[in-house]
Design a protein around this motif. Sequence first.
Motif, PDB file in Angstrom:
ATOM      1  N   TYR A   7       9.262  -8.999  -4.210  1.00 24.52           N
ATOM      2  CA  TYR A   7       9.952  -7.740  -4.467  1.00 24.52           C
ATOM      3  C   TYR A   7       9.124  -6.840  -5.378  1.00 24.52           C
ATOM      4  O   TYR A   7       9.167  -5.620  -5.254  1.00 24.52           O
ATOM      5  CB  TYR A   7      11.331  -8.002  -5.070  1.00 24.52           C
ATOM      6  CG  TYR A   7      12.208  -8.811  -4.151  1.00 24.52           C
ATOM      7  CD1 TYR A   7      12.600  -8.299  -2.914  1.00 24.52           C
ATOM      8  CD2 TYR A   7      12.621 -10.096  -4.490  1.00 24.52           C
ATOM      9  CE1 TYR A   7      13.391  -9.035  -2.058  1.00 24.52           C
ATOM     10  CE2 TYR A   7      13.413 -10.836  -3.638  1.00 24.52           C
ATOM     11  CZ  TYR A   7      13.793 -10.310  -2.419  1.00 24.52           C
ATOM     12  OH  TYR A   7      14.557 -11.035  -1.572  1.00 24.52           O
ATOM     13  N   VAL A  66       6.472  -5.288  -3.089  1.00 23.94           N
ATOM     14  CA  VAL A  66       7.071  -4.226  -2.272  1.00 23.94           C
ATOM     15  C   VAL A  66       7.350  -2.996  -3.119  1.00 23.94           C
ATOM     16  O   VAL A  66       7.118  -1.865  -2.681  1.00 23.94           O
ATOM     17  CB  VAL A  66       8.360  -4.735  -1.580  1.00 23.94           C
ATOM     18  CG1 VAL A  66       9.112  -3.611  -0.908  1.00 23.94           C
ATOM     19  CG2 VAL A  66       8.018  -5.822  -0.575  1.00 23.94           C
ATOM     20  N   ALA A  67       7.820  -3.179  -4.332  1.00 23.09           N
ATOM     21  CA  ALA A  67       8.102  -2.043  -5.215  1.00 23.09           C
ATOM     22  C   ALA A  67       6.825  -1.294  -5.576  1.00 23.09           C
ATOM     23  O   ALA A  67       6.808  -0.054  -5.574  1.00 23.09           O
ATOM     24  CB  ALA A  67       8.807  -2.528  -6.481  1.00 23.09           C
ATOM     25  N   ILE A  99       3.994  -1.167  -3.837  1.00 21.47           N
ATOM     26  CA  ILE A  99       3.519  -0.469  -2.632  1.00 21.47           C
ATOM     27  C   ILE A  99       4.357   0.773  -2.370  1.00 21.47           C
ATOM     28  O   ILE A  99       3.828   1.834  -2.019  1.00 21.47           O
ATOM     29  CB  ILE A  99       3.532  -1.424  -1.424  1.00 21.47           C
ATOM     30  CG1 ILE A  99       2.456  -2.494  -1.606  1.00 21.47           C
ATOM     31  CG2 ILE A  99       3.322  -0.670  -0.122  1.00 21.47           C
ATOM     32  CD1 ILE A  99       2.491  -3.583  -0.577  1.00 21.47           C
ATOM     33  N   THR A 100       5.670   0.671  -2.566  1.00 16.10           N
ATOM     34  CA  THR A 100       6.549   1.818  -2.368  1.00 16.10           C
ATOM     35  C   THR A 100       6.226   2.931  -3.357  1.00 16.10           C
ATOM     36  O   THR A 100       6.177   4.108  -2.980  1.00 16.10           O
ATOM     37  CB  THR A 100       8.018   1.393  -2.512  1.00 16.10           C
ATOM     38  OG1 THR A 100       8.283   0.330  -1.586  1.00 16.10           O
ATOM     39  CG2 THR A 100       8.957   2.540  -2.248  1.00 16.10           C
ATOM     40  N   LEU A 101       5.990   2.580  -4.612  1.00 18.85           N
ATOM     41  CA  LEU A 101       5.641   3.588  -5.613  1.00 18.85           C
ATOM     42  C   LEU A 101       4.316   4.276  -5.286  1.00 18.85           C
ATOM     43  O   LEU A 101       4.186   5.494  -5.443  1.00 18.85           O
ATOM     44  CB  LEU A 101       5.569   2.947  -6.995  1.00 18.85           C
ATOM     45  CG  LEU A 101       6.901   2.617  -7.639  1.00 18.85           C
ATOM     46  CD1 LEU A 101       6.678   1.841  -8.944  1.00 18.85           C
ATOM     47  CD2 LEU A 101       7.672   3.885  -7.913  1.00 18.85           C
ATOM     48  N   LEU A 104       2.985   4.678  -2.295  1.00 14.00           N
ATOM     49  CA  LEU A 104       3.207   5.563  -1.151  1.00 14.00           C
ATOM     50  C   LEU A 104       3.964   6.826  -1.550  1.00 14.00           C
ATOM     51  O   LEU A 104       3.632   7.927  -1.093  1.00 14.00           O
ATOM     52  CB  LEU A 104       3.951   4.825  -0.036  1.00 14.00           C
ATOM     53  CG  LEU A 104       3.120   3.805   0.731  1.00 14.00           C
ATOM     54  CD1 LEU A 104       4.004   3.061   1.726  1.00 14.00           C
ATOM     55  CD2 LEU A 104       1.974   4.473   1.444  1.00 14.00           C
ATOM     56  N   LEU A 105       4.967   6.691  -2.402  1.00 19.78           N
ATOM     57  CA  LEU A 105       5.713   7.865  -2.856  1.00 19.78           C
ATOM     58  C   LEU A 105       4.825   8.805  -3.666  1.00 19.78           C
ATOM     59  O   LEU A 105       4.920  10.028  -3.532  1.00 19.78           O
ATOM     60  CB  LEU A 105       6.928   7.436  -3.676  1.00 19.78           C
ATOM     61  CG  LEU A 105       8.071   6.808  -2.880  1.00 19.78           C
ATOM     62  CD1 LEU A 105       9.151   6.297  -3.833  1.00 19.78           C
ATOM     63  CD2 LEU A 105       8.648   7.799  -1.895  1.00 19.78           C
TER      64      LEU A 105
END
Length: 70
Positions: A39, A42-43, A45-47, A49-50
């Motif tokens: 998790y 994933v967090a 990678i999400t940050l 990308l954002l």
Amino acid sequence: MRKYIAALYLLLFTAGASFAQSDSGIDMADGMRSSGKIYVVVAVITLILLALIAYLFTIDRKVKKLEQKN
């Protein structure tokens, strides 16, 4: 010629999909999933990308302003 290239791509993708479905038992992924660290990955990678998307939008706004100036 295009038919042969399309057939080659189709064969490559189906071969890749069949290898992806095999039960290889990746220990690192299972360990990260069991400990909850996946998790965090994933967090992060999400940050990232954002942040990239926000950066692209700000550049787009600046370019639009410059285009309107000229």
